[in-house]
Design a protein around this motif. Structure first.
Motif, PDB file in Angstrom:
ATOM      1  N   PHE A  42       1.990  -1.826  -5.282  1.00 42.72           N
ATOM      2  CA  PHE A  42       2.218  -1.360  -3.917  1.00 42.72           C
ATOM      3  C   PHE A  42       3.587  -1.830  -3.430  1.00 42.72           C
ATOM      4  O   PHE A  42       4.135  -2.812  -3.940  1.00 42.72           O
ATOM      5  CB  PHE A  42       1.133  -1.909  -2.978  1.00 42.72           C
ATOM      6  CG  PHE A  42      -0.211  -1.290  -3.203  1.00 42.72           C
ATOM      7  CD1 PHE A  42      -0.611  -0.187  -2.468  1.00 42.72           C
ATOM      8  CD2 PHE A  42      -1.064  -1.787  -4.171  1.00 42.72           C
ATOM      9  CE1 PHE A  42      -1.842   0.402  -2.690  1.00 42.72           C
ATOM     10  CE2 PHE A  42      -2.300  -1.211  -4.405  1.00 42.72           C
ATOM     11  CZ  PHE A  42      -2.694  -0.108  -3.658  1.00 42.72           C
ATOM     12  N   PRO A  43       4.126  -1.154  -2.415  1.00 38.62           N
ATOM     13  CA  PRO A  43       5.325  -1.691  -1.765  1.00 38.62           C
ATOM     14  C   PRO A  43       4.963  -3.002  -1.071  1.00 38.62           C
ATOM     15  O   PRO A  43       3.992  -3.067  -0.323  1.00 38.62           O
ATOM     16  CB  PRO A  43       5.695  -0.604  -0.745  1.00 38.62           C
ATOM     17  CG  PRO A  43       4.948   0.623  -1.176  1.00 38.62           C
ATOM     18  CD  PRO A  43       3.697   0.123  -1.826  1.00 38.62           C
ATOM     19  N   ASN A  71       8.035  -1.616   7.246  1.00 32.64           N
ATOM     20  CA  ASN A  71       6.732  -2.268   7.090  1.00 32.64           C
ATOM     21  C   ASN A  71       5.610  -1.435   7.711  1.00 32.64           C
ATOM     22  O   ASN A  71       4.533  -1.276   7.130  1.00 32.64           O
ATOM     23  CB  ASN A  71       6.754  -3.659   7.738  1.00 32.64           C
ATOM     24  CG  ASN A  71       7.256  -4.753   6.811  1.00 32.64           C
ATOM     25  OD1 ASN A  71       6.973  -4.743   5.615  1.00 32.64           O
ATOM     26  ND2 ASN A  71       7.999  -5.699   7.356  1.00 32.64           N
ATOM     27  N   TYR A  97       5.621   1.802   8.281  1.00 30.69           N
ATOM     28  CA  TYR A  97       5.476   3.029   7.493  1.00 30.69           C
ATOM     29  C   TYR A  97       4.606   2.770   6.260  1.00 30.69           C
ATOM     30  O   TYR A  97       3.704   3.555   5.938  1.00 30.69           O
ATOM     31  CB  TYR A  97       6.862   3.523   7.083  1.00 30.69           C
ATOM     32  CG  TYR A  97       6.864   4.809   6.295  1.00 30.69           C
ATOM     33  CD1 TYR A  97       6.706   6.038   6.930  1.00 30.69           C
ATOM     34  CD2 TYR A  97       7.036   4.793   4.916  1.00 30.69           C
ATOM     35  CE1 TYR A  97       6.715   7.229   6.204  1.00 30.69           C
ATOM     36  CE2 TYR A  97       7.050   5.972   4.184  1.00 30.69           C
ATOM     37  CZ  TYR A  97       6.886   7.182   4.831  1.00 30.69           C
ATOM     38  OH  TYR A  97       6.890   8.354   4.113  1.00 30.69           O
ATOM     39  N   ILE A  98       4.875   1.657   5.583  1.00 32.16           N
ATOM     40  CA  ILE A  98       4.094   1.296   4.395  1.00 32.16           C
ATOM     41  C   ILE A  98       2.635   1.058   4.762  1.00 32.16           C
ATOM     42  O   ILE A  98       1.715   1.580   4.120  1.00 32.16           O
ATOM     43  CB  ILE A  98       4.690   0.037   3.728  1.00 32.16           C
ATOM     44  CG1 ILE A  98       6.066   0.341   3.124  1.00 32.16           C
ATOM     45  CG2 ILE A  98       3.740  -0.513   2.663  1.00 32.16           C
ATOM     46  CD1 ILE A  98       6.839  -0.899   2.714  1.00 32.16           C
ATOM     47  N   VAL A 119      -1.004   2.680   3.318  1.00 32.07           N
ATOM     48  CA  VAL A 119      -1.141   1.707   2.240  1.00 32.07           C
ATOM     49  C   VAL A 119      -2.209   2.103   1.229  1.00 32.07           C
ATOM     50  O   VAL A 119      -2.110   1.769   0.047  1.00 32.07           O
ATOM     51  CB  VAL A 119      -1.416   0.297   2.817  1.00 32.07           C
ATOM     52  CG1 VAL A 119      -2.808   0.216   3.434  1.00 32.07           C
ATOM     53  CG2 VAL A 119      -1.224  -0.781   1.762  1.00 32.07           C
ATOM     54  N   TYR A 143      -0.920   4.952  -1.841  1.00 36.85           N
ATOM     55  CA  TYR A 143       0.077   4.776  -2.897  1.00 36.85           C
ATOM     56  C   TYR A 143      -0.569   4.742  -4.280  1.00 36.85           C
ATOM     57  O   TYR A 143      -1.580   4.071  -4.492  1.00 36.85           O
ATOM     58  CB  TYR A 143       0.876   3.489  -2.669  1.00 36.85           C
ATOM     59  CG  TYR A 143       1.831   3.580  -1.505  1.00 36.85           C
ATOM     60  CD1 TYR A 143       2.996   4.325  -1.604  1.00 36.85           C
ATOM     61  CD2 TYR A 143       1.557   2.938  -0.304  1.00 36.85           C
ATOM     62  CE1 TYR A 143       3.875   4.428  -0.534  1.00 36.85           C
ATOM     63  CE2 TYR A 143       2.429   3.028   0.772  1.00 36.85           C
ATOM     64  CZ  TYR A 143       3.588   3.780   0.652  1.00 36.85           C
ATOM     65  OH  TYR A 143       4.446   3.884   1.713  1.00 36.85           O
ATOM     66  N   GLU A 172      11.371   6.169   1.341  1.00 33.63           N
ATOM     67  CA  GLU A 172      10.486   7.220   0.839  1.00 33.63           C
ATOM     68  C   GLU A 172      11.099   7.930  -0.368  1.00 33.63           C
ATOM     69  O   GLU A 172      10.381   8.313  -1.308  1.00 33.63           O
ATOM     70  CB  GLU A 172      10.180   8.225   1.949  1.00 33.63           C
ATOM     71  CG  GLU A 172       9.318   9.409   1.537  1.00 33.63           C
ATOM     72  CD  GLU A 172       7.942   9.032   1.007  1.00 33.63           C
ATOM     73  OE1 GLU A 172       7.373   9.824   0.232  1.00 33.63           O
ATOM     74  OE2 GLU A 172       7.430   7.947   1.360  1.00 33.63           O
ATOM     75  N   VAL A 180      10.288   5.871  -3.364  1.00 35.33           N
ATOM     76  CA  VAL A 180       8.880   6.041  -3.731  1.00 35.33           C
ATOM     77  C   VAL A 180       8.708   7.319  -4.556  1.00 35.33           C
ATOM     78  O   VAL A 180       8.060   7.325  -5.611  1.00 35.33           O
ATOM     79  CB  VAL A 180       7.986   6.087  -2.477  1.00 35.33           C
ATOM     80  CG1 VAL A 180       6.565   6.518  -2.839  1.00 35.33           C
ATOM     81  CG2 VAL A 180       7.958   4.726  -1.786  1.00 35.33           C
TER      82      VAL A 180
END
Length: 522
Positions: free
Chosen positions: A126-127, A154, A156-157, A161, A164, A234, A237
């Motif tokens: 994960f980020p 943070n 946005y992630i 969550v 992902y 993004e 990602v």
């Protein structure tokens, strides 16, 4: 930093995940799941089993290490409730609780979820927590305050969550100055604040990383508008999902894509994904500037742990608990001291320490006096260690034990000059102690010496992570664990004789250093 707000719908999804994780945890304890099977489930929940598989760790994401008094008091209350004698500030600006049962971990996950602090996504593929310069917003040397931009990434992630599906983790860092303390030049996506014609802009580095086969990030050829940071995140990602290796875990980090493509093709690929994101998504945002209104009071105190903020008459005090082990009792006393101090808050550093910020001079003197002798005063006493053996399942060397032995040796010899650097120690090649970019670093390994397996540490020297001056340390060879404190003390004696700090001395004395190191290499 304000609490991250997530939807009630997502909160219920995460709550159900905790329920399922609790069931899986008990299956693991009953030997119905193997260690690798459980790890594949637990990492994304922000938890790992200790070596032996009976106790567990939970990692709480304190966004970018920015912690209000309210939040730190809550973390302290949890530590007391779950009878934790210590907590661990991490090298990713988060907080870990160790030695818990699976039910305690899941109970804390739920309590933290309701409070607004999350463990989800703090491990696994994960980020991770966006790391920032710990004095962002108060440093005299910063180009601009990076906190609002880290906060948006943070958020946005966290709000996606559970969506992902990445090959491995993504690490993001934002530095407010050229020192690049959050390792922006050696991480997956690293932003460094600069001024360009009086305008706030970011330099960007992509595809770096530490651990096995470390590499420096590739510099993006254009400056980045800070208001577009979510687009840039993004885009990485999407590149990672499209180009990452889902089959070979050991080659799945973004730096291996750079290695496979070459830097030029990698940047072209990233630009393609960036254009697609900008064409298809609205990831713009607004924010209210963070303004400190507190009146300052000057102090005449001079101390290497006292830092003047850019707000006149306000100060930050650095406190480094030995080996990053913050005793719960001490934390409670520190909070009691600071609870009535206006606008005071805390910042966790990448070196497992913390700053107490927005202190006026009188308050700073009180905090300095309270913390004196309770943590590292000299840099070497602020050395960094991952949690290591015997807790970590992956650890090879006892990193905590090595740092303790070094500190004990230097205390016994009564060293009093601040000449040795912070030493970075990792228990294995995964580099949680970031040994590759420390001035002196060690990583644990086992080696046959005189036909017998011995616990050793590999010596790395000369690492740097500043903008325009980033270097991975040179590898000198292996030393027996028990001999390293003597080596460090011998090095101190050389530095003391010439009255030079290590970084300046090493630059001009490579041969002398090699001669000393060779006496200990095996």
């Amino acid at each position: 930093m304000k609490k991250q707000l997530i939807s009630n719908e997502l909160k219920e999804v995460l709550r159900e995940e905790i329920r399922v994780f609790r069931e899986k945890g008990h299956k693991f304890l009953n030997k119905e799941l193997t260690v690798p099977q459980f790890k594949s489930l637990s990492g994304g929940m922000g938890s790992y089993a200790h070596r032996g598989g009976k106790e567990f760790m939970i990692r709480l994401k304190t966004p970018s290490g920015v912690i209000s008094k309210e939040d730190f008091n809550q973390i302290y209350d949890w530590a007391v409730k779950y009878k934790r004698e210590w907590i661990h500030p991490t090298t990713r600006e988060a907080i870990q609780f160790h030695g818990m049962t699976i039910d305690e971990v899941c109970d804390l996950m739920e309590e933290a979820l309701d409070y607004g602090i999350y463990s989800r996504g703090s491990g696994g593929n994960f980020p991770r927590n966006v790391a920032i310069s710990p004095l962002a917003g108060v440093s005299k040397n910063e180009a601009f305050d990076v906190r609002p931009y880290a906060e948006k990434v943070n958020e946005y992630i966290m709000n996606r969550v559970n969506q992902y599906k990445l090959p491995r983790k993504i690490k993001v860092a934002m530095s407010s100055d050229r020192v690049a303390e959050p390792h922006s030049t050696t991480t997956d996506l690293g932003f460094i604040a600069v001024k360009e014609n009086e305008k706030d802009m970011f330099k960007l580095f992509i595809g770096g990383g530490l651990g096995r086969n470390p590499r420096k990030g590739v510099e993006f050829p254009e400056l980045v508008d800070p208001m577009e940071v979510v687009y840039y995140f993004e885009a990485l990602v999407r590149l990672f999902v499209a180009e990452g290796d889902y089959e070979n875990h050991g080659k799945a980090r973004i730096r291996y894509i750079v290695e496979r493509m070459g830097e030029e093709e990698f940047i072209a690929c990233y630009k393609k994904h960036l254009k697609e994101v900008k064409d298809s998504e609205d990831l713009s945002f607004t924010f209210e500037p963070k303004i400190i209104t507190k009146s300052g009071i000057k102090t005449s105190t001079i101390d290497n742990r006292l830092i003047e903020q850019k707000q006149e008459g306000l100060y930050a005090v650095y406190f480094h608990p030995e080996k990053g082990i913050l005793e719960t009792k001490l934390l409670g006393e520190l909070l009691e001291l600071t609870n009535e101090m206006e606008e005071v808050s805390f910042r966790i550093t990448m070196n497992e320490g913390l700053y107490i910020i927005n202190l006026n001079g009188a308050e700073a003197d009180k905090v300095l006096e309270f913390t004196k002798g309770k943590g590292g005063e000299l840099k070497v006493m602020q050395s960094v260690s991952c949690i290591g053996v015997p807790i970590c399942q992956l650890g090879i060397g006892n990193s905590q034990g090595l740092v303790s032995s070094i500190i004990d040796k230097l205390k016994a010899e009564k060293i009093d000059k601040d000449l040795l650097p912070i030493i970075h120690v990792s228990g294995c090649a995964n580099s949680c102690g970031v040994h590759e970019i420390g001035q002196i670093g060690f990583t644990g390994k086992t080696k046959r010496v005189n036909d017998a397996p011995r616990k050793c540490f590999e010596l790395h020297v000369g690492g740097k992570f500043e903008l325009g001056n980033t270097e991975l340390g040179d590898i000198y060879g292996d030393m027996l664990e028990e001999e390293i404190p003597n080596f460090i003390y011998d090095l101190y004696k050389v530095l003391a004789k010439e009255n030079k700090a290590f970084e300046a001395w090493y630059k001009d004395n490579n041969d002398s250093f090699k001669e000393l190191a060779n006496k200990y290499l095996v």
